[in-house]
Structure formats: structure tokens, C-alpha cells
Design a protein around this motif. Structure first.
Motif, PDB file in Angstrom:
ATOM      1  N   UNK A   1     -20.549  30.417   7.102  1.00  0.00           N
ATOM      2  CA  UNK A   1     -19.451  29.491   7.338  1.00  0.00           C
ATOM      3  C   UNK A   1     -19.055  28.790   6.042  1.00  0.00           C
ATOM      4  N   UNK A   2     -20.040  28.406   5.239  1.00  0.00           N
ATOM      5  CA  UNK A   2     -19.750  27.704   3.996  1.00  0.00           C
ATOM      6  C   UNK A   2     -18.880  28.557   3.072  1.00  0.00           C
ATOM      7  N   UNK A   3     -19.213  29.843   2.939  1.00  0.00           N
ATOM      8  CA  UNK A   3     -18.423  30.749   2.098  1.00  0.00           C
ATOM      9  C   UNK A   3     -17.043  30.983   2.694  1.00  0.00           C
ATOM     10  N   UNK A   4     -16.973  31.062   4.014  1.00  0.00           N
ATOM     11  CA  UNK A   4     -15.679  31.288   4.661  1.00  0.00           C
ATOM     12  C   UNK A   4     -14.756  30.092   4.453  1.00  0.00           C
TER      13      UNK A   4
ATOM     14  N   UNK B   1     -20.761  20.819  10.836  1.00  0.00           N
ATOM     15  CA  UNK B   1     -19.764  19.780  11.104  1.00  0.00           C
ATOM     16  C   UNK B   1     -18.720  19.736   9.992  1.00  0.00           C
ATOM     17  N   UNK B   2     -19.161  19.809   8.739  1.00  0.00           N
ATOM     18  CA  UNK B   2     -18.212  19.787   7.623  1.00  0.00           C
ATOM     19  C   UNK B   2     -17.302  21.012   7.663  1.00  0.00           C
ATOM     20  N   UNK B   3     -17.848  22.163   8.041  1.00  0.00           N
ATOM     21  CA  UNK B   3     -17.026  23.359   8.166  1.00  0.00           C
ATOM     22  C   UNK B   3     -15.979  23.218   9.253  1.00  0.00           C
ATOM     23  N   UNK B   4     -16.383  22.633  10.374  1.00  0.00           N
ATOM     24  CA  UNK B   4     -15.436  22.400  11.465  1.00  0.00           C
ATOM     25  C   UNK B   4     -14.323  21.453  11.018  1.00  0.00           C
TER      26      UNK B   4
ATOM     27  N   UNK C   1     -12.617  26.100  17.860  1.00  0.00           N
ATOM     28  CA  UNK C   1     -13.794  26.604  17.157  1.00  0.00           C
ATOM     29  C   UNK C   1     -14.967  26.516  18.122  1.00  0.00           C
ATOM     30  N   UNK C   2     -15.752  27.575  18.214  1.00  0.00           N
ATOM     31  CA  UNK C   2     -16.913  27.598  19.107  1.00  0.00           C
ATOM     32  C   UNK C   2     -18.136  28.043  18.312  1.00  0.00           C
ATOM     33  N   UNK C   3     -19.305  27.556  18.707  1.00  0.00           N
ATOM     34  CA  UNK C   3     -20.517  27.960  18.008  1.00  0.00           C
ATOM     35  C   UNK C   3     -21.743  27.782  18.890  1.00  0.00           C
ATOM     36  N   UNK C   4     -22.570  28.816  18.912  1.00  0.00           N
ATOM     37  CA  UNK C   4     -23.922  28.741  19.475  1.00  0.00           C
ATOM     38  C   UNK C   4     -24.847  28.758  18.263  1.00  0.00           C
ATOM     39  N   UNK C   5     -25.094  27.578  17.664  1.00  0.00           N
ATOM     40  CA  UNK C   5     -25.668  27.535  16.313  1.00  0.00           C
ATOM     41  C   UNK C   5     -27.190  27.565  16.296  1.00  0.00           C
ATOM     42  N   UNK C   6     -27.776  27.718  15.087  1.00  0.00           N
ATOM     43  CA  UNK C   6     -29.223  27.525  14.957  1.00  0.00           C
ATOM     44  C   UNK C   6     -29.583  26.116  15.406  1.00  0.00           C
ATOM     45  N   UNK C   7     -30.762  25.952  16.039  1.00  0.00           N
ATOM     46  CA  UNK C   7     -31.060  24.609  16.533  1.00  0.00           C
ATOM     47  C   UNK C   7     -32.460  24.098  16.258  1.00  0.00           C
ATOM     48  N   UNK C   8     -33.403  24.921  15.857  1.00  0.00           N
ATOM     49  CA  UNK C   8     -34.730  24.392  15.558  1.00  0.00           C
ATOM     50  C   UNK C   8     -34.723  23.810  14.148  1.00  0.00           C
TER      51      UNK C   8
ATOM     52  N   UNK D   1     -27.651  27.316   8.104  1.00  0.00           N
ATOM     53  CA  UNK D   1     -26.515  26.499   8.517  1.00  0.00           C
ATOM     54  C   UNK D   1     -27.049  25.213   9.146  1.00  0.00           C
ATOM     55  N   UNK D   2     -27.066  24.148   8.362  1.00  0.00           N
ATOM     56  CA  UNK D   2     -27.539  22.872   8.890  1.00  0.00           C
ATOM     57  C   UNK D   2     -26.477  22.259   9.780  1.00  0.00           C
ATOM     58  N   UNK D   3     -26.865  21.265  10.565  1.00  0.00           N
ATOM     59  CA  UNK D   3     -25.886  20.576  11.406  1.00  0.00           C
ATOM     60  C   UNK D   3     -24.774  19.959  10.559  1.00  0.00           C
TER      61      UNK D   3
END
Length: 257
Positions: free
Chosen positions: A114-117, A163-166, A130-137, A157-159
């Protein structure tokens, strides 16, 4: 897991998902998010923003096998659906799944983070959804499998980065939807609020009537609005008997519903 999704492929009513190479296979979380998120096209909003001739744009962050992007393409027949995914095996599966679907002309896959995109398209592309089932642990013990780590631990991909990408890609009146475990969801909600994203819709999910909620689905907007809150119980309490609410939410997708 309420459905057998461990095979090399998983069949839905209108498409099939190959998942032999993906770091994370099709799961209930992704299907819940893909069915629940608000993808309603608003002609009134598009006209107000002077964009009535542009397609409705949806972005799936961390698409994995592509299941949420495919569900979005099925649900919104005129939408352009983009998906980003850095994992090579997942991209191979997602590309195959997109090409074999009825909506291949409206699905685009980018093998990137996401950061590169964001760096690639900043200032040129905004998304209505925008939708995401993100990493969570965040702090838990990691698996020996690096692919699973990238898919479920916030190592790539941190939280904050999500959020900044969104914020960089979401249209002024757009919506961002995410699914997380309940504890992680509370952390994410607070972080999003501090950065100017407000929860406007929330669904807590219980597997059975007598157990605590395990997941929370949240929808965020740039502007504050009254929160719409609901609870979904997936099973009735009898073995493998699903509630009518869960059946209704996912009926357009699951073969047995």
C-alpha cells in the motif's frame, strides 16, 4: 472457521477462488467484510463532485486471493475494482481468479505494498470505497511461515500506515471498511479518530449467541455522523446451523445459502 475453506480452491455462486499459492486462504472474515461493506453507488454524490462521467472506484488493500475484490465486482456492476497485494504467491492466485471471473475487465491487480502504491498514484487517483482485511497481530508470537506472518502480523503494514494510506486515497465523501478482532479493532478505531477518520457504522460478530464477539467490522468516513451499530450472530447455537441474519448477509455468495 465455519466453512471448509482449506482446499486449493473455494467455489462461490458466481466465481471460484484458487488459493494454492496464497499466504492466506479464503476465510470467513474476508467474506463477511465483502458482503457487509457499503458499496452503494451514489449518483447524487458523483454529480455533486463533478465526476458523473468517471467510474465508481473501489480499492481492496491486501487482497490475498482476491476474494473481497471479486465480491465487490459482483455487487457493483459498473465499478472499477483495484487491488494491491505484495505477496508473490497471493498475486499469482489473485491474477488467475480475476482473469477467470465474469468481471475480468473491471479488476486490476498491483503487486505492491500500500505504501508503494500511494507513492505511485498520489494526487492522481481517489477511491469512493476502500476495503481491507488487514494484518492484525501486533505483539503476538510469530509463525515460522514468513508468508503467514506477513498476512496476519503487522510486519509489512502497520495500523498507522494503513490509516495514512486510506487518508491519501479516499475521496472526500468516500468510505473505508475494515474487519479486525475486537481488541485490535478498539486500538485501530482510536488511531483512526486521532488522524481524522470517524466510525459511522459498526458490526460486532458473535459465532454463537452465548459467546463474546470475536470480530468487529467498522466503516469510517472523513466527516462525523451518528453511529449505526448492530450485532450479527452467525450460528443459532445448534451444531452447524447458521442464523438467518448470517445467511441473508452472505446468500449472494455462498453456494449452500
Amino acid at each position: 472457521m465455519l466453512h471448509d475453506m482449506g482446499n486449493s480452491y473455494f467455489s462461490f455462486k458466481q466465481f471460484t477462488v484458487s488459493q494454492a499459492r496464497s499466504a492466506m486462504r479464503v476465510g470467513t472474515d474476508g467474506v463477511l467484510l465483502g458482503a457487509w461493506c457499503d458499496l452503494c453507488f451514489s449518483a447524487e454524490i458523483m454529480v455533486a463532485e463533478g465526476a458523473e462521467q468517471t467510474p465508481w472506484r473501489i480499492l481492496d488493500v491486501g487482497t490475498g486471493t482476491g476474494v473481497i475484490a471479486l465480491m465487490a465486482a459482483q455487487r457493483v456492476q459498473h465499478a472499477q475494482v483495484d487491488a494491491v497485494e505484495p505477496d508473490e504467491g497471493s498475486c499469482l492466485d489473485a491474477a488467475q481468479n480475476f482473469a477467470g471471473s465474469p468481471w475480468s475487465g473491471r479488476l486490476r491487480l498491483y503487486r505492491t505494498t500500500l505504501q508503494e502504491y500511494v507513492a505511485l498514484v498520489r494526487g492522481t487517483v481517489l477511491y469512493d470505497r476502500i476495503v481491507s482485511n488487514p494484518p492484525y497481530f501486533v505483539d503476538s508470537l510469530q509463525s515460522p511461515d514468513p508468508g503467514r506472518n506477513a498476512g496476519r502480523h503487522t510486519v509489512s503494514l502497520s495500523y498507522g500506515e494503513l490509516i495514512e494510506g486510506v487518508l491519501a486515497l479516499l475521496a472526500e465523501r468516500g468510505l473505508f471498511a475494515v474487519i479486525l478482532p475486537v481488541h485490535e479493532g478498539a486500538v485501530f478505531e482510536q488511531m483512526a479518530l486521532e488522524r481524522g477518520l470517524h466510525v459511522v457504522r459498526k458490526l460486532q460478530v458473535q459465532t454463537k449467541p452465548d459467546v463474546p464477539a470475536k470480530r468487529v467490522l467498522m466503516e469510517f468516513a472523513r466527516c462525523q455522523a451518528p453511529l449505526r451499530f448492530a450485532t450479527l450472530v452467525m450460528e443459532t447455537g445448534r451444531p452447524q446451523e447458521y442464523s438467518e441474519a448470517y445467511r441473508g448477509l452472505t446468500r449472494d455468495f455462498y453456494l449452500k445459502f
